[in-house]
Motif scaffolding. Sequence first.
Motif, mmCIF file in Angstrom:
data_model
loop_
_atom_site.group_PDB
_atom_site.id
_atom_site.type_symbol
_atom_site.label_atom_id
_atom_site.label_comp_id
_atom_site.label_asym_id
_atom_site.label_seq_id
_atom_site.Cartn_x
_atom_site.Cartn_y
_atom_site.Cartn_z
ATOM 1 N N SER A 25 5.838 4.253 -4.279
ATOM 2 C CA SER A 25 4.368 3.892 -4.256
ATOM 3 C C SER A 25 4.144 3.050 -5.577
ATOM 4 O O SER A 25 4.752 3.705 -6.846
ATOM 5 C CB SER A 25 3.251 4.784 -4.016
ATOM 6 O OG SER A 25 2.067 4.190 -4.313
ATOM 7 N N ALA A 46 5.594 2.449 -0.001
ATOM 8 C CA ALA A 46 4.415 2.144 0.555
ATOM 9 C C ALA A 46 3.915 0.665 0.311
ATOM 10 O O ALA A 46 4.593 -0.114 -0.647
ATOM 11 C CB ALA A 46 3.417 2.825 -0.272
ATOM 12 N N ALA A 47 2.930 0.085 0.705
ATOM 13 C CA ALA A 47 2.627 -1.208 0.220
ATOM 14 C C ALA A 47 2.129 -1.702 -0.960
ATOM 15 O O ALA A 47 1.653 -0.528 -1.706
ATOM 16 C CB ALA A 47 1.161 -1.557 1.347
ATOM 17 N N HIS A 83 4.661 1.320 4.570
ATOM 18 C CA HIS A 83 4.075 2.460 4.470
ATOM 19 C C HIS A 83 2.688 2.747 3.983
ATOM 20 O O HIS A 83 2.281 1.695 3.162
ATOM 21 C CB HIS A 83 4.779 3.599 3.798
ATOM 22 C CG HIS A 83 5.890 3.962 4.997
ATOM 23 N ND1 HIS A 83 5.969 4.708 6.025
ATOM 24 C CD2 HIS A 83 7.475 3.539 4.874
ATOM 25 C CE1 HIS A 83 7.086 5.115 6.598
ATOM 26 N NE2 HIS A 83 7.873 4.339 6.008
ATOM 27 N N SER A 84 2.007 3.650 3.931
ATOM 28 C CA SER A 84 0.887 3.953 3.249
ATOM 29 C C SER A 84 1.072 5.325 2.549
ATOM 30 O O SER A 84 1.454 6.365 3.156
ATOM 31 C CB SER A 84 -0.364 3.981 3.692
ATOM 32 O OG SER A 84 -1.587 4.513 3.274
ATOM 33 N N THR A 85 0.505 5.554 1.313
ATOM 34 C CA THR A 85 0.530 6.820 0.805
ATOM 35 C C THR A 85 -0.158 7.750 1.566
ATOM 36 O O THR A 85 -0.144 9.171 1.205
ATOM 37 C CB THR A 85 0.030 6.808 -0.807
ATOM 38 O OG1 THR A 85 -1.431 6.294 -0.691
ATOM 39 C CG2 THR A 85 1.016 5.915 -1.516
ATOM 40 N N SER A 86 -1.198 7.660 2.447
ATOM 41 C CA SER A 86 -2.035 8.365 3.431
ATOM 42 C C SER A 86 -1.306 8.547 4.738
ATOM 43 O O SER A 86 -1.624 9.202 5.594
ATOM 44 C CB SER A 86 -3.427 7.814 3.436
ATOM 45 O OG SER A 86 -3.376 6.958 3.937
ATOM 46 N N ARG A 107 0.218 -3.776 6.200
ATOM 47 C CA ARG A 107 0.551 -3.213 4.654
ATOM 48 C C ARG A 107 1.623 -3.788 3.975
ATOM 49 O O ARG A 107 2.963 -3.367 4.051
ATOM 50 C CB ARG A 107 0.900 -1.754 5.035
ATOM 51 C CG ARG A 107 -0.098 -0.849 5.588
ATOM 52 C CD ARG A 107 0.545 0.579 5.942
ATOM 53 N NE ARG A 107 -0.640 1.188 6.747
ATOM 54 C CZ ARG A 107 -0.128 2.559 7.318
ATOM 55 N NH1 ARG A 107 0.832 2.751 7.532
ATOM 56 N NH2 ARG A 107 -1.415 3.144 8.124
ATOM 57 N N THR A 132 4.589 -4.983 1.960
ATOM 58 C CA THR A 132 5.419 -4.299 0.942
ATOM 59 C C THR A 132 6.100 -5.637 0.428
ATOM 60 O O THR A 132 7.114 -5.806 0.830
ATOM 61 C CB THR A 132 6.113 -3.263 1.451
ATOM 62 O OG1 THR A 132 5.385 -2.512 2.417
ATOM 63 C CG2 THR A 132 6.946 -2.403 0.574
#
Length: 297
Positions: free
Chosen positions: A36, A72-73, A101-104, A114, A116
Amino acid sequence: LYNYLYVTDPAKFGDQQAVAVDLTTVIPLPSPRYVSPNGSDTGNNCNSKDSPCATVQKAVDEAAMGDEIHVAAGVYTDLHQRSGLTQTVYINKNVALLGGHSTSDWVTRNPVQRPTILDAQGLGRVVVITGSVTVTVDGFRVVHGTAVDGDGGGIYVGASEPVTLSANMIYSNTATHEGGGVYAPSADLRLYNNVLYTNTAELGGGVYVSGTAALVNDTLVGNTAVISGGALYLAGGWLAVTNTIFVSNTAVMSGGVAYAEPGAASVFAYNDLWGNDKSENVTSANSFSVDPLFQSV
């Protein structure tokens, strides 16, 4: 994990002391790695969702063979020097890079919502893949790569095993010589569902291949060759292109869509060729020329 323990028998060997020899062999198991923009590389092996690394390169370095690297994005602009080359990511092992991806949410990917972005900022290549490795790069925006006095501004594929590039946007990359977007001189290359646009090189503004390659469901728009092969340049080997859209690709000398050197084999079928300049020396069977009516997203 294997553990072998050998103990000598004092009764058999008289007054000799018993000796234990530990021959433990640790075999690492594939494990996802996480990245991330807000992560940290310091003292981090990137295998915790709650403590991701900050750079894709760190995750590749820490990865075991066969690992997935979940990214993540965000925008990744770090550069690294390896084997005399400068790039954002240098890959020399079997890994899969997965963007969107997202961290959430490390489970569901959405590269469109998202973004990247791997951005070399014109200071080097974006991705270099080398060695006898099998690699997947999926769901990234590969931008502003530059290969000065070289090949493959966006993605340089020097691997000898299958490499899959899928669901990527590869754009605004430049190579002085060959393969502005993608350069693959000998790889088994698979390009699926990618968008390549505004890439530039002398030969193969979008893609330069010499080996085995397949393009399926890709879109190539506005790529430029200073000499030949605006979208594609086939230097040798075998290339199959199906269900792919070519729009406004240009070449100064020949092959706005594609140029194939003598002896190279190709199959072009069921493609849309719209608004490209210069004549091609490949034949696209069952293809057509219709404005694809692109929509902004």
